[in-house]
Design an enzyme around this catalytic site. Structure first.
Site, PDB file in Angstrom:
ATOM      1  N   HIS A 163      10.390   6.546  10.143  1.00 48.33           N
ATOM      2  CA  HIS A 163      11.852   6.503  10.307  1.00 48.33           C
ATOM      3  C   HIS A 163      12.409   7.920  10.432  1.00 48.33           C
ATOM      4  CE1 HIS A 163      12.228   2.253   9.868  1.00 48.33           C
ATOM      5  NE2 HIS A 163      11.925   2.195   8.580  1.00 48.33           N
TER       6      HIS A 163
ATOM      7  N   THR B 223       0.262   4.519   0.603  1.00 48.49           N
ATOM      8  CA  THR B 223       0.199   5.439   1.738  1.00 48.49           C
ATOM      9  C   THR B 223       0.887   4.857   2.968  1.00 48.49           C
ATOM     10  OG1 THR B 223      -1.881   6.268   0.862  1.00 48.49           O
ATOM     11  CG2 THR B 223      -1.342   6.889   3.118  1.00 48.49           C
TER      12      THR B 223
ATOM     13  N   ASP C 155       0.822  -1.205   0.000  1.00 45.66           N
ATOM     14  CA  ASP C 155       0.000   0.000   0.000  1.00 45.66           C
ATOM     15  C   ASP C 155       0.866   1.270   0.000  1.00 45.66           C
ATOM     16  OD1 ASP C 155      -2.864   1.128   0.540  1.00 45.66           O
ATOM     17  OD2 ASP C 155      -1.541   2.164   1.949  1.00 45.66           O
TER      18      ASP C 155
ATOM     19  N   ASP D 234      12.442  -0.001  12.699  1.00 43.93           N
ATOM     20  CA  ASP D 234      11.552  -1.070  12.275  1.00 43.93           C
ATOM     21  C   ASP D 234      11.174  -1.926  13.470  1.00 43.93           C
ATOM     22  OD1 ASP D 234      11.221  -0.689   9.490  1.00 43.93           O
ATOM     23  OD2 ASP D 234      13.284  -1.380   9.169  1.00 43.93           O
TER      24      ASP D 234
ATOM     25  N   HIS E  10       5.189   4.833   6.835  1.00 49.43           N
ATOM     26  CA  HIS E  10       6.221   4.037   7.510  1.00 49.43           C
ATOM     27  C   HIS E  10       7.589   4.713   7.379  1.00 49.43           C
ATOM     28  CE1 HIS E  10       8.376   0.229   8.630  1.00 49.43           C
ATOM     29  NE2 HIS E  10       9.291   0.714   7.802  1.00 49.43           N
ATOM     30  N   GLU E  11       7.925   5.151   6.163  1.00 47.35           N
ATOM     31  CA  GLU E  11       9.228   5.785   5.953  1.00 47.35           C
ATOM     32  C   GLU E  11       9.306   7.111   6.713  1.00 47.35           C
ATOM     33  OE1 GLU E  11      11.569   3.988   4.672  1.00 47.35           O
ATOM     34  OE2 GLU E  11      10.177   2.435   4.032  1.00 47.35           O
TER      35      GLU E  11
HETATM   36 ZN    ZN Z   1      11.294   0.469   7.817  1.00 47.23          ZN
END
Ligand code: ZN
Length: 143
Positions: free
Chosen positions: A81, A72, A70, A87, A77-78
């Site tokens: 970071h 979005t 997905d 993670d 998620h990035e």
């Molecule tokens: Zn990651």
């Protein structure tokens, strides 16, 4: 690619989830602290937390999009970071930082309670100088 609507959705998801940091679009000619680059690799990002005047990069790798993940969720998620979240793999779809281990069908782009409080802690005033020394590596999100 990451469309304007998707970008608004994910920035809104982060801004409504955390209190101590705010994502805003940089004005034309301004300097962005989070730079987003599209390429054909795996999604990856500089591990933050990014600070005012600092600079981190999100590589919005098309490889994960091509594999059906997905759009979005990948971007959210990035950005996690960039805001200092590592993670958490393997993990469930309810976790944003479980990344690809949440499954191809997972479209959750909202950080869970633990992820929200970790980001708020990263941007609480007293934590700033301590956190800076541990940041800067590149996290690669290949499944
Ligand atoms: Zn990651």
């Amino acid at each position: 690619m990451l469309h304007r609507t998707a970008a608004r959705t994910l920035i809104g998801a982060w801004n409504s989830s955390v209190q101590n940091v705010r994502l805003v679009k940089v004005s034309s000619g301004g300097r962005a602290e989070i730079r987003i680059v599209a390429d054909d690799g795996w999604p990856r990002a500089t591990l933050g937390p990014v600070r005012p005047g600092g600079r981190v990069t999100v590589w919005f790798g098309r490889q994960a999009v091509n594999d059906g993940y997905d759009t979005t969720r990948i971007a959210a998620h990035e950005l996690g970071h960039s805001l200092g979240l590592p993670d958490r793999k393997p993990g469930p779809c309810s976790s944003l930082m479980s990344g690809s281990t949440g499954g191809v069908a997972c479209s959750n782009a909202t950080p869970n309670a633990a992820e929200r409080s970790a980001v708020n802690a990263n941007y609480a005033g007293a934590a700033v100088s301590v956190q800076d020394s541990s940041s800067g590596g590149i996290v690669v999100d290949a499944p």
